[in-house]
Write a protein that holds these residues in place. Structure first.
Motif, PDB file in Angstrom:
ATOM      1  N   ILE A 291      45.079  97.565  42.718  1.00  0.00           N
ATOM      2  CA  ILE A 291      44.345  98.004  43.909  1.00  0.00           C
ATOM      3  C   ILE A 291      43.990  96.791  44.772  1.00  0.00           C
ATOM      4  CG2 ILE A 291      42.242  99.101  44.773  1.00  0.00           C
ATOM      5  CD1 ILE A 291      42.245 100.821  42.236  1.00  0.00           C
ATOM      6  N   LYS A 292      44.479  96.780  45.984  1.00  0.00           N
ATOM      7  CA  LYS A 292      44.181  95.705  46.936  1.00  0.00           C
ATOM      8  C   LYS A 292      42.917  96.018  47.724  1.00  0.00           C
ATOM      9  CE  LYS A 292      46.413  92.921  50.564  1.00  0.00           C
ATOM     10  NZ  LYS A 292      47.670  92.718  51.335  1.00  0.00           N
ATOM     11  N   HIS A 293      42.812  97.252  48.207  1.00  0.00           N
ATOM     12  CA  HIS A 293      41.615  97.693  48.928  1.00  0.00           C
ATOM     13  C   HIS A 293      41.257  99.107  48.483  1.00  0.00           C
ATOM     14  CE1 HIS A 293      41.813  94.256  51.583  1.00  0.00           C
ATOM     15  NE2 HIS A 293      43.022  94.594  51.982  1.00  0.00           N
ATOM     16  N   ALA A 294      39.970  99.353  48.304  1.00  0.00           N
ATOM     17  CA  ALA A 294      39.457 100.693  48.020  1.00  0.00           C
ATOM     18  C   ALA A 294      38.434 101.009  49.106  1.00  0.00           C
ATOM     19  CB  ALA A 294      38.826 100.753  46.638  1.00  0.00           C
ATOM     20  N   ILE A 295      38.584 102.158  49.764  1.00  0.00           N
ATOM     21  CA  ILE A 295      37.770 102.461  50.945  1.00  0.00           C
ATOM     22  C   ILE A 295      37.234 103.889  50.865  1.00  0.00           C
ATOM     23  CG2 ILE A 295      37.756 102.582  53.476  1.00  0.00           C
ATOM     24  CD1 ILE A 295      40.507 100.814  53.039  1.00  0.00           C
ATOM     25  N   PHE A 296      35.941 104.024  51.100  1.00  0.00           N
ATOM     26  CA  PHE A 296      35.296 105.332  51.141  1.00  0.00           C
ATOM     27  C   PHE A 296      35.028 105.703  52.595  1.00  0.00           C
ATOM     28  CE2 PHE A 296      30.961 107.357  51.367  1.00  0.00           C
ATOM     29  CZ  PHE A 296      31.389 108.647  51.092  1.00  0.00           C
ATOM     30  N   GLN A 297      35.422 106.915  52.976  1.00  0.00           N
ATOM     31  CA  GLN A 297      35.153 107.410  54.326  1.00  0.00           C
ATOM     32  C   GLN A 297      34.417 108.747  54.230  1.00  0.00           C
ATOM     33  OE1 GLN A 297      38.159 107.296  57.661  1.00  0.00           O
ATOM     34  NE2 GLN A 297      37.948 109.522  57.548  1.00  0.00           N
ATOM     35  N   PRO A 298      33.133 108.778  54.597  1.00  0.00           N
ATOM     36  CA  PRO A 298      32.389 110.044  54.555  1.00  0.00           C
ATOM     37  C   PRO A 298      32.864 110.989  55.655  1.00  0.00           C
ATOM     38  CG  PRO A 298      31.050 108.307  55.538  1.00  0.00           C
ATOM     39  CD  PRO A 298      32.310 107.642  55.051  1.00  0.00           C
ATOM     40  N   CYS A 299      32.537 112.276  55.519  1.00  0.00           N
ATOM     41  CA  CYS A 299      32.966 113.246  56.532  1.00  0.00           C
ATOM     42  C   CYS A 299      31.921 113.353  57.637  1.00  0.00           C
ATOM     43  CB  CYS A 299      33.275 114.612  55.921  1.00  0.00           C
ATOM     44  SG  CYS A 299      31.953 115.324  54.926  1.00  0.00           S
ATOM     45  N   ASP A 300      31.759 112.260  58.374  1.00  0.00           N
ATOM     46  CA  ASP A 300      30.892 112.232  59.541  1.00  0.00           C
ATOM     47  C   ASP A 300      31.762 112.406  60.777  1.00  0.00           C
ATOM     48  OD1 ASP A 300      28.797 111.690  57.839  1.00  0.00           O
ATOM     49  OD2 ASP A 300      29.000 109.519  58.046  1.00  0.00           O
ATOM     50  N   ARG A 301      31.707 113.593  61.374  1.00  0.00           N
ATOM     51  CA  ARG A 301      32.518 113.937  62.540  1.00  0.00           C
ATOM     52  C   ARG A 301      34.011 113.871  62.236  1.00  0.00           C
ATOM     53  NH1 ARG A 301      29.838 114.400  67.193  1.00  0.00           N
ATOM     54  NH2 ARG A 301      31.689 113.964  68.445  1.00  0.00           N
ATOM     55  N   THR A 302      34.362 114.043  60.982  1.00  0.00           N
ATOM     56  CA  THR A 302      35.760 114.183  60.582  1.00  0.00           C
ATOM     57  C   THR A 302      35.877 115.428  59.707  1.00  0.00           C
ATOM     58  OG1 THR A 302      35.502 112.820  58.596  1.00  0.00           O
ATOM     59  CG2 THR A 302      36.150 111.689  60.618  1.00  0.00           C
ATOM     60  N   THR A 303      37.093 115.863  59.456  1.00  0.00           N
ATOM     61  CA  THR A 303      37.297 117.112  58.714  1.00  0.00           C
ATOM     62  C   THR A 303      37.265 116.925  57.209  1.00  0.00           C
ATOM     63  OG1 THR A 303      39.695 116.801  58.768  1.00  0.00           O
ATOM     64  CG2 THR A 303      38.708 118.068  60.573  1.00  0.00           C
ATOM     65  N   MET A 304      37.263 115.687  56.730  1.00  0.00           N
ATOM     66  CA  MET A 304      37.350 115.472  55.280  1.00  0.00           C
ATOM     67  C   MET A 304      36.559 114.256  54.838  1.00  0.00           C
ATOM     68  SD  MET A 304      41.251 114.000  54.961  1.00  0.00           S
ATOM     69  CE  MET A 304      41.967 115.445  55.722  1.00  0.00           C
ATOM     70  N   VAL A 305      36.159 114.257  53.575  1.00  0.00           N
ATOM     71  CA  VAL A 305      35.577 113.097  52.912  1.00  0.00           C
ATOM     72  C   VAL A 305      36.644 112.566  51.968  1.00  0.00           C
ATOM     73  CG1 VAL A 305      34.499 114.604  51.195  1.00  0.00           C
ATOM     74  CG2 VAL A 305      33.698 112.255  51.444  1.00  0.00           C
ATOM     75  N   LEU A 306      36.792 111.248  51.893  1.00  0.00           N
ATOM     76  CA  LEU A 306      37.909 110.700  51.119  1.00  0.00           C
ATOM     77  C   LEU A 306      37.600 109.327  50.549  1.00  0.00           C
ATOM     78  CD1 LEU A 306      39.514 108.305  52.935  1.00  0.00           C
ATOM     79  CD2 LEU A 306      40.038 110.305  54.334  1.00  0.00           C
ATOM     80  N   VAL A 307      38.353 108.992  49.515  1.00  0.00           N
ATOM     81  CA  VAL A 307      38.403 107.634  48.996  1.00  0.00           C
ATOM     82  C   VAL A 307      39.877 107.235  48.971  1.00  0.00           C
ATOM     83  CG1 VAL A 307      38.394 108.413  46.588  1.00  0.00           C
ATOM     84  CG2 VAL A 307      37.753 106.063  47.131  1.00  0.00           C
ATOM     85  N   HIS A 308      40.154 106.071  49.560  1.00  0.00           N
ATOM     86  CA  HIS A 308      41.537 105.640  49.781  1.00  0.00           C
ATOM     87  C   HIS A 308      41.799 104.354  49.010  1.00  0.00           C
ATOM     88  CE1 HIS A 308      45.227 105.572  52.304  1.00  0.00           C
ATOM     89  NE2 HIS A 308      45.162 104.270  52.039  1.00  0.00           N
TER      90      HIS A 308
END
Length: 288
Positions: A38-55
């Motif tokens: 894993i080079k980068h791990a990124i969390f994106q909450p569902c704030d004004r987006t359609t999904m919550v994700l971890v990349h």
């Protein structure tokens, strides 16, 4: 999960283990992602987006389905993507609308909390087995819209990257690998500009994102100053294959203010600003 192991959708559960993450689909398909890859791990909450994700952006490709991939994403849709995220409600006083908005807020809050807790647990499990894994978070307030991969997407900085993760394929740029950023198509009449990311490794072709509204220019400049990446501006769209080829030939004296023959020249990336100054001078002469 994206990309899918098979079919149009890939649903399942992901668990943290001693050496990495294991995803098990409802079809009993298995995908392993090693912490060490894993080079980068990124969390994106569902704030004004359609999904919550971890990349997870990987160091080396892995085989998913029949294709080599460097990006793996686990997500849950917070609301239906067909809904208008910016409003478009029938009435501010419609009880059904108010109830729906409240349910959406509660759902987003629960999903964000669940994913945050998952990220925290993954970091702890990895650390327990002596793996250094830091899950980054996007800075929504620093986001700006660009055209990339033939569609308009939202780019968002993180501590270590610039990313676009909601649409697929994703965009992940490692900031520590960037040497300089050039703003193209910047003039007094500019309504949109392009960004060119030039890497420290000149063998890697520069990467471009396009058609950024001029209203985002100050945000982008402030962000680049914050992460200490130099930038320049120019009125023209350059042929970067030719530019980098010329720079490779002049690499020995590129950062000097004189060339191999002792003739004065702009040091480093200043030549990009020189071109802009020349262009502005020509415009002023034409106006006179």
């Amino acid at each position: 999960m994206r990309p899918q192991l098979s079919g149009r959708k890939c649903v399942g559960a992901v668990e943290a283990h001693q050496n990495g993450l294991r995803f098990m689909s409802t079809k009993a398909e298995v995908l392993d992602v090693m912490y060490s890859n894993i080079k980068h791990a990124i969390f994106q909450p569902c704030d004004r987006t359609t999904m919550v994700l971890v990349h997870f952006h990987l160091k080396d490709h892995i085989l998913i389905g029949k294709k080599k991939q460097k990006d793996v994403q686990f997500f849950t849709e917070g609301i239906e993507s067909s809904l208008n995220l910016d409003g478009g409600r029938r009435s501010a006083y419609d009880p059904d609308e108010l109830d729906e908005e409240q349910r959406e807020r509660e759902m987003r809050k629960k999903l964000n909390l669940a994913f945050r807790e998952f990220c925290s647990k993954v970091e702890k499990v990895a650390a327990h087995y002596d793996f250094k894994l830091e899950i980054d978070v996007v800075f929504r307030k620093l986001g700006f819209n660009v055209t990339w991969s033939r569609e308009m997407v939202l780019m968002q900085p993180t501590t270590h990257c610039l990313v676009s993760l909601t649409e697929w394929p994703p965009f992940v740029l490692t900031l520590s690998e960037v040497e300089h950023v050039h703003f193209e198509r910047v003039t007094y009449a500019t309504k949109a500009f392009d960004l060119i990311f030039i890497f420290k490794n000149w063998d890697i072709p520069p990467r471009a994102v396009n058609a950024i509204d001029i209203k985002f220019m100050d945000i982008v400049q402030d962000w680049l100053n914050e992460v200490e990446i130099t930038f320049s501006k120019g009125p023209k769209a350059l042929n970067w294959a030719d530019v980098m080829k010329a720079l490779q030939a002049d690499k020995a004296t590129f950062y000097d203010d004189k060339d191999a023959d002792g003739i004065s020249k702009p040091a480093g990336w200043l030549f990009l600003s020189e071109d802009a100054s020349d262009e502005e001078g020509e415009e002023e002469e034409n106006e006179d």
